[in-house]
Design a protein around this motif. Structure first.
Motif, short mmCIF file in Angstrom:
data_model
loop_
_atom_site.label_atom_id
_atom_site.label_comp_id
_atom_site.label_asym_id
_atom_site.label_seq_id
_atom_site.Cartn_x
_atom_site.Cartn_y
_atom_site.Cartn_z
N VAL A 179 -53.64 16.51 34.59
CA VAL A 179 -52.29 16.88 35.00
C VAL A 179 -52.15 18.39 34.94
O VAL A 179 -52.51 19.01 33.93
CB VAL A 179 -51.24 16.20 34.11
CG1 VAL A 179 -49.84 16.68 34.47
CG2 VAL A 179 -51.32 14.69 34.23
N ALA A 180 -51.70 18.99 36.02
CA ALA A 180 -51.50 20.44 36.07
C ALA A 180 -50.39 20.84 35.10
O ALA A 180 -49.27 20.32 35.18
CB ALA A 180 -51.15 20.89 37.48
N VAL A 181 -50.70 21.75 34.17
CA VAL A 181 -49.70 22.18 33.19
C VAL A 181 -48.83 23.30 33.75
O VAL A 181 -47.83 23.68 33.13
CB VAL A 181 -50.38 22.63 31.88
CG1 VAL A 181 -51.10 21.45 31.24
CG2 VAL A 181 -51.34 23.79 32.13
N GLU A 182 -49.22 23.83 34.89
CA GLU A 182 -48.42 24.85 35.58
C GLU A 182 -48.80 24.84 37.05
O GLU A 182 -49.81 24.23 37.43
CB GLU A 182 -48.68 26.23 34.98
CG GLU A 182 -50.12 26.67 35.06
CD GLU A 182 -50.38 27.98 34.34
OE1 GLU A 182 -51.33 28.68 34.73
OE2 GLU A 182 -49.64 28.31 33.40
N ASP A 183 -47.99 25.49 37.90
CA ASP A 183 -48.37 25.60 39.30
C ASP A 183 -49.73 26.28 39.40
O ASP A 183 -49.96 27.31 38.74
CB ASP A 183 -47.33 26.43 40.07
CG ASP A 183 -46.01 25.70 40.25
OD1 ASP A 183 -45.96 24.49 39.94
OD2 ASP A 183 -45.03 26.33 40.68
N TYR A 184 -50.61 25.70 40.22
CA TYR A 184 -51.98 26.22 40.29
C TYR A 184 -52.39 26.37 41.74
O TYR A 184 -52.36 25.42 42.52
CB TYR A 184 -52.93 25.25 39.58
CG TYR A 184 -54.35 25.74 39.51
CD1 TYR A 184 -54.74 26.66 38.53
CD2 TYR A 184 -55.30 25.30 40.42
CE1 TYR A 184 -56.05 27.11 38.45
CE2 TYR A 184 -56.62 25.75 40.35
CZ TYR A 184 -56.98 26.66 39.37
OH TYR A 184 -58.27 27.11 39.31
N ILE A 191 -51.08 23.36 43.68
CA ILE A 191 -50.90 22.10 42.96
C ILE A 191 -49.68 22.28 42.07
O ILE A 191 -49.70 23.12 41.15
CB ILE A 191 -52.13 21.77 42.11
CG1 ILE A 191 -53.38 21.65 43.01
CG2 ILE A 191 -51.90 20.49 41.32
CD1 ILE A 191 -54.67 21.59 42.24
N PRO A 192 -48.60 21.55 42.30
CA PRO A 192 -47.37 21.76 41.52
C PRO A 192 -47.54 21.35 40.06
O PRO A 192 -48.29 20.42 39.74
CB PRO A 192 -46.35 20.88 42.23
CG PRO A 192 -46.91 20.59 43.57
CD PRO A 192 -48.40 20.56 43.37
N LYS A 193 -46.84 22.03 39.20
CA LYS A 193 -46.83 21.69 37.79
C LYS A 193 -46.42 20.23 37.61
O LYS A 193 -45.48 19.75 38.25
CB LYS A 193 -45.85 22.60 37.05
CG LYS A 193 -45.70 22.29 35.56
CD LYS A 193 -44.70 23.24 34.91
CE LYS A 193 -44.52 22.91 33.43
NZ LYS A 193 -43.55 23.84 32.77
N GLY A 194 -47.16 19.53 36.75
CA GLY A 194 -46.83 18.14 36.46
C GLY A 194 -47.49 17.12 37.37
O GLY A 194 -47.43 15.92 37.10
N ARG A 195 -48.16 17.58 38.44
CA ARG A 195 -48.82 16.64 39.35
C ARG A 195 -50.21 16.27 38.83
O ARG A 195 -50.90 17.09 38.24
CB ARG A 195 -48.93 17.24 40.76
CG ARG A 195 -47.59 17.48 41.42
CD ARG A 195 -46.79 16.20 41.60
NE ARG A 195 -47.44 15.29 42.51
CZ ARG A 195 -47.24 15.29 43.83
NH1 ARG A 195 -46.40 16.19 44.38
NH2 ARG A 195 -47.85 14.43 44.60
N ARG A 196 -50.59 15.05 39.10
CA ARG A 196 -51.90 14.57 38.69
C ARG A 196 -52.94 14.96 39.74
O ARG A 196 -52.69 14.86 40.94
CB ARG A 196 -51.87 13.06 38.49
CG ARG A 196 -53.15 12.47 37.91
CD ARG A 196 -52.97 10.99 37.63
NE ARG A 196 -52.02 10.75 36.56
CZ ARG A 196 -52.34 10.74 35.28
NH1 ARG A 196 -53.59 10.98 34.90
NH2 ARG A 196 -51.42 10.51 34.37
#
Length: 290
Positions: A179-184, A191-196
């Protein structure tokens, strides 16, 4: 100790008729290594292999309200796994073993008991099926590339490189999710924060932007940065044991075997792992060794 065990096994197979290299070679050390180095009793050897397979086979989406029989069986095995590691008596591991040191750290206040049991489980289970598959894949790749085997026969210093190349070329872990802990930002996408995110290890290990001619198996490549065992905080705890076992296997074979002969393998169907379930093989002896 591991080398002597592997030497004896290889010697018993050299010059014999076709045998299954998964049963005869790839599976020979992993559970025994857990018994000797980690210090756990060997009474649950068969179960540990089942638990390991179930752990990775459940790394996939499934509906808890409509479980198929395979998933139900695997979840039951995982319940057994949790019960086993929760019940390990801190006084029973072999003195000087890794598990004994973990529980010693608990007694000294360096770890909580929950942390020690979690570390023990996280070390043992990923060190079984993954290592077996990695060894079987490596054996097949070397049998399929006799020029690479000859390089190893001529230069044993390439053994560590060959092990890493085997893991790069035939990545055992199919995928994991994070899970992305921040926008990447990556390659023009965010990849938005919170997306798997699904991580595809085999794809990463054959990225042509990083490895020249990535679809070629090359024991001289020495891909120290391959991602088959993960990286950073998610790096596999058992990778050093896996590398040791694979190096010992190659050493024993190179000392006794002229070349590797293999027939078509049977590929496993585990949802989380890629590897060979059965590999018909023959080991012609090096002149003067039998």
């Amino acid at each position: 100790m591991l080398k002597s065990l592997m030497d004896a096994q290889v010697t018993s197979l050299v010059g014999q008729d076709t045998f299954d290299a998964v049963l005869g070679l790839a599976r020979h050390l992993p559970v025994g290594a857990i018994t000797m180095l980690v210090g756990l009793a060997d009474e649950h050897r068969r179960k540990m292999l089942d638990w390991a397979a179930a752990s990775f086979n459940t790394v996939r989406p499934f509906d808890l309200d409509a479980l198929d029989p395979e998933i139900k069986d695997d979840l039951a095995l995982l319940a057994e796994l949790r019960e086993y590691f929760a019940a390990v008596d801190p006084s029973t591991p072999a003195p000087g073993s890794w598990s004994a040191m973990l529980f010693d750290a608990v007694s000294k206040g360096k770890l909580t008991e929950s942390e020690a049991r979690g570390a023990l489980r996280s070390y043992v289970i990923p060190s079984l099926d993954t290592t077996i598959y990695a060894k079987a894949n490596l054996l097949y790749n070397l049998a399929s590339a006799p020029d690479q085997w000859r390089m190893l026969k001529e230069d044993r210093s390439l053994i560590p490189s060959a092990v890493l190349e085997g893991v790069r070329y035939s990545a055992v872990a199919r995928w994991f999710a994070r899970v992305a802990v921040e926008d990447y930002a990556a390659d023009g996408a965010v990849i938005p924060k919170g997306r798997r995110v699904m991580l595809m290890y085999g794809s990463a290990n054959r990225d042509e932007r990083h490895y020249a001619d990535p679809d070629r198996f090359d024991v001289t490549r020495n891909p120290v940065d391959q991602l088959g065992w993960g990286t950073g905080p998610h790096m596999c705890l058992g990778m050093h044991l896996a590398k040791l076992e694979m190096e010992v296997l190659l050493e024993s074979l190179l000392e006794r075997v002229e070349h590797l002969e293999a027939d078509a393998p049977t590929i496993g169907i585990n949802a989380g792992l890629y590897g060979i379930d059965s590999l018909p093989m023959r080991l012609p002896a090096t002149a003067g060794t039998v």
